[in-house]
Design a protein around this motif. Structure first.
Motif, PDB file in Angstrom:
ATOM      1  N   GLU A  75      39.969  31.193  38.366  1.00  0.00           N
ATOM      2  CA  GLU A  75      40.158  31.926  37.113  1.00  0.00           C
ATOM      3  C   GLU A  75      39.369  33.234  37.099  1.00  0.00           C
ATOM      4  O   GLU A  75      39.855  34.265  36.629  1.00  0.00           O
ATOM      5  CB  GLU A  75      39.754  31.051  35.925  1.00  0.00           C
ATOM      6  CG  GLU A  75      40.075  31.674  34.600  1.00  0.00           C
ATOM      7  CD  GLU A  75      39.782  30.747  33.433  1.00  0.00           C
ATOM      8  OE1 GLU A  75      39.989  31.185  32.292  1.00  0.00           O
ATOM      9  OE2 GLU A  75      39.338  29.607  33.656  1.00  0.00           O
ATOM     10  N   THR A  76      38.163  33.226  37.643  1.00  0.00           N
ATOM     11  CA  THR A  76      37.336  34.431  37.661  1.00  0.00           C
ATOM     12  C   THR A  76      38.001  35.547  38.464  1.00  0.00           C
ATOM     13  O   THR A  76      38.112  36.682  37.992  1.00  0.00           O
ATOM     14  CB  THR A  76      35.942  34.117  38.248  1.00  0.00           C
ATOM     15  OG1 THR A  76      35.337  33.107  37.452  1.00  0.00           O
ATOM     16  CG2 THR A  76      35.070  35.348  38.297  1.00  0.00           C
ATOM     17  N   CYS A  77      38.445  35.242  39.663  1.00  0.00           N
ATOM     18  CA  CYS A  77      39.116  36.261  40.485  1.00  0.00           C
ATOM     19  C   CYS A  77      40.426  36.700  39.848  1.00  0.00           C
ATOM     20  O   CYS A  77      40.765  37.882  39.877  1.00  0.00           O
ATOM     21  CB  CYS A  77      39.364  35.734  41.893  1.00  0.00           C
ATOM     22  SG  CYS A  77      37.864  35.602  42.883  1.00  0.00           S
ATOM     23  N   HIS A  78      41.153  35.766  39.279  1.00  0.00           N
ATOM     24  CA  HIS A  78      42.440  36.101  38.678  1.00  0.00           C
ATOM     25  C   HIS A  78      42.279  37.155  37.586  1.00  0.00           C
ATOM     26  O   HIS A  78      43.015  38.132  37.536  1.00  0.00           O
ATOM     27  CB  HIS A  78      43.105  34.847  38.117  1.00  0.00           C
ATOM     28  CG  HIS A  78      44.550  35.016  37.800  1.00  0.00           C
ATOM     29  ND1 HIS A  78      45.218  34.180  36.958  1.00  0.00           N
ATOM     30  CD2 HIS A  78      45.474  35.926  38.206  1.00  0.00           C
ATOM     31  CE1 HIS A  78      46.471  34.559  36.872  1.00  0.00           C
ATOM     32  NE2 HIS A  78      46.653  35.610  37.615  1.00  0.00           N
ATOM     33  N   HIS A  79      41.284  36.980  36.737  1.00  0.00           N
ATOM     34  CA  HIS A  79      41.132  37.897  35.604  1.00  0.00           C
ATOM     35  C   HIS A  79      40.279  39.119  35.948  1.00  0.00           C
ATOM     36  O   HIS A  79      40.639  40.239  35.584  1.00  0.00           O
ATOM     37  CB  HIS A  79      40.576  37.164  34.396  1.00  0.00           C
ATOM     38  CG  HIS A  79      41.519  36.121  33.896  1.00  0.00           C
ATOM     39  ND1 HIS A  79      42.705  36.428  33.270  1.00  0.00           N
ATOM     40  CD2 HIS A  79      41.487  34.779  33.960  1.00  0.00           C
ATOM     41  CE1 HIS A  79      43.349  35.331  32.979  1.00  0.00           C
ATOM     42  NE2 HIS A  79      42.636  34.302  33.387  1.00  0.00           N
ATOM     43  N   SER A  80      39.155  38.929  36.625  1.00  0.00           N
ATOM     44  CA  SER A  80      38.258  40.068  36.839  1.00  0.00           C
ATOM     45  C   SER A  80      38.617  40.910  38.052  1.00  0.00           C
ATOM     46  O   SER A  80      38.443  42.117  38.035  1.00  0.00           O
ATOM     47  CB  SER A  80      36.819  39.581  36.955  1.00  0.00           C
ATOM     48  OG  SER A  80      36.662  38.764  38.073  1.00  0.00           O
ATOM     49  N   VAL A  81      39.122  40.289  39.115  1.00  0.00           N
ATOM     50  CA  VAL A  81      39.424  41.048  40.329  1.00  0.00           C
ATOM     51  C   VAL A  81      40.877  41.514  40.339  1.00  0.00           C
ATOM     52  O   VAL A  81      41.149  42.699  40.529  1.00  0.00           O
ATOM     53  CB  VAL A  81      39.132  40.198  41.595  1.00  0.00           C
ATOM     54  CG1 VAL A  81      39.530  40.940  42.841  1.00  0.00           C
ATOM     55  CG2 VAL A  81      37.667  39.806  41.635  1.00  0.00           C
ATOM     56  N   LEU A  82      41.790  40.593  40.104  1.00  0.00           N
ATOM     57  CA  LEU A  82      43.205  40.926  40.266  1.00  0.00           C
ATOM     58  C   LEU A  82      43.807  41.634  39.050  1.00  0.00           C
ATOM     59  O   LEU A  82      44.680  42.480  39.210  1.00  0.00           O
ATOM     60  CB  LEU A  82      44.001  39.661  40.606  1.00  0.00           C
ATOM     61  CG  LEU A  82      43.560  38.989  41.911  1.00  0.00           C
ATOM     62  CD1 LEU A  82      44.200  37.623  42.060  1.00  0.00           C
ATOM     63  CD2 LEU A  82      43.904  39.870  43.098  1.00  0.00           C
ATOM     64  N   HIS A  83      43.367  41.280  37.850  1.00  0.00           N
ATOM     65  CA  HIS A  83      43.900  41.922  36.648  1.00  0.00           C
ATOM     66  C   HIS A  83      42.883  42.847  35.989  1.00  0.00           C
ATOM     67  O   HIS A  83      43.185  43.498  35.006  1.00  0.00           O
ATOM     68  CB  HIS A  83      44.372  40.871  35.628  1.00  0.00           C
ATOM     69  CG  HIS A  83      45.633  40.186  36.039  1.00  0.00           C
ATOM     70  ND1 HIS A  83      46.847  40.826  36.075  1.00  0.00           N
ATOM     71  CD2 HIS A  83      45.869  38.913  36.445  1.00  0.00           C
ATOM     72  CE1 HIS A  83      47.778  39.973  36.470  1.00  0.00           C
ATOM     73  NE2 HIS A  83      47.208  38.804  36.711  1.00  0.00           N
ATOM     74  N   ARG A  84      41.663  42.865  36.507  1.00  0.00           N
ATOM     75  CA  ARG A  84      40.583  43.722  36.010  1.00  0.00           C
ATOM     76  C   ARG A  84      40.380  43.623  34.497  1.00  0.00           C
ATOM     77  O   ARG A  84      40.321  44.595  33.801  1.00  0.00           O
ATOM     78  CB  ARG A  84      40.809  45.161  36.421  1.00  0.00           C
ATOM     79  CG  ARG A  84      40.688  45.328  37.913  1.00  0.00           C
ATOM     80  CD  ARG A  84      40.854  46.750  38.336  1.00  0.00           C
ATOM     81  NE  ARG A  84      40.746  47.117  39.716  1.00  0.00           N
ATOM     82  CZ  ARG A  84      40.961  46.422  40.799  1.00  0.00           C
ATOM     83  NH1 ARG A  84      41.297  45.190  40.728  1.00  0.00           N
ATOM     84  NH2 ARG A  84      40.839  46.914  42.008  1.00  0.00           N
ATOM     85  N   ARG A  85      40.317  42.348  34.014  1.00  0.00           N
ATOM     86  CA  ARG A  85      40.061  42.129  32.578  1.00  0.00           C
ATOM     87  C   ARG A  85      38.696  41.562  32.382  1.00  0.00           C
ATOM     88  O   ARG A  85      38.200  40.777  33.086  1.00  0.00           O
ATOM     89  CB  ARG A  85      41.075  41.130  32.000  1.00  0.00           C
ATOM     90  CG  ARG A  85      42.443  41.700  31.893  1.00  0.00           C
ATOM     91  CD  ARG A  85      43.301  40.754  31.115  1.00  0.00           C
ATOM     92  NE  ARG A  85      44.481  40.480  31.915  1.00  0.00           N
ATOM     93  CZ  ARG A  85      45.271  39.464  31.760  1.00  0.00           C
ATOM     94  NH1 ARG A  85      45.040  38.577  30.855  1.00  0.00           N
ATOM     95  NH2 ARG A  85      46.327  39.294  32.498  1.00  0.00           N
TER      96      ARG A  85
END
Length: 85
Positions: A75-85
């Motif tokens: 979840e961390t990579c999905h939001h912060s790395v890949l979607h930059r949220r």
């Protein structure tokens, strides 16, 4: 002039009901694919440190269910790395 009940948004506001998960591309086919891929890829394909919990669509199209279009990510990579949220 009658007053609208609190559950009804007045005209002119930008309220739109959220479409169903199936309409957004996350229906039965997605859930089957997610279960299978998370079993095959238990660790995040980005950080390799956390367990995979999400599928990320590489082309950002949730209706494209090709296996080559998804990454198993935490979840961390999905939001912060890949979607930059």
């Amino acid at each position: 002039m009658p007053i609208a009940p609190p559950s009804v948004k007045p005209l002119g506001t930008k309220y739109r009901p959220k479409p169903s998960s199936t309409a957004r591309g996350y229906g039965h086919e997605h859930r089957k694919q997610r279960s299978r891929i998370l079993d095959e890829q238990p660790l995040c394909q980005v950080c390799r440190n956390a367990f995979s919990t999400d599928l990320h669509h590489v082309d950002l199209n949730p209706h494209n269910h090709a296996d080559g279009n998804v990454l198993a990510v935490c979840e961390t990579c999905h939001h912060s790395v890949l979607h930059r949220r």
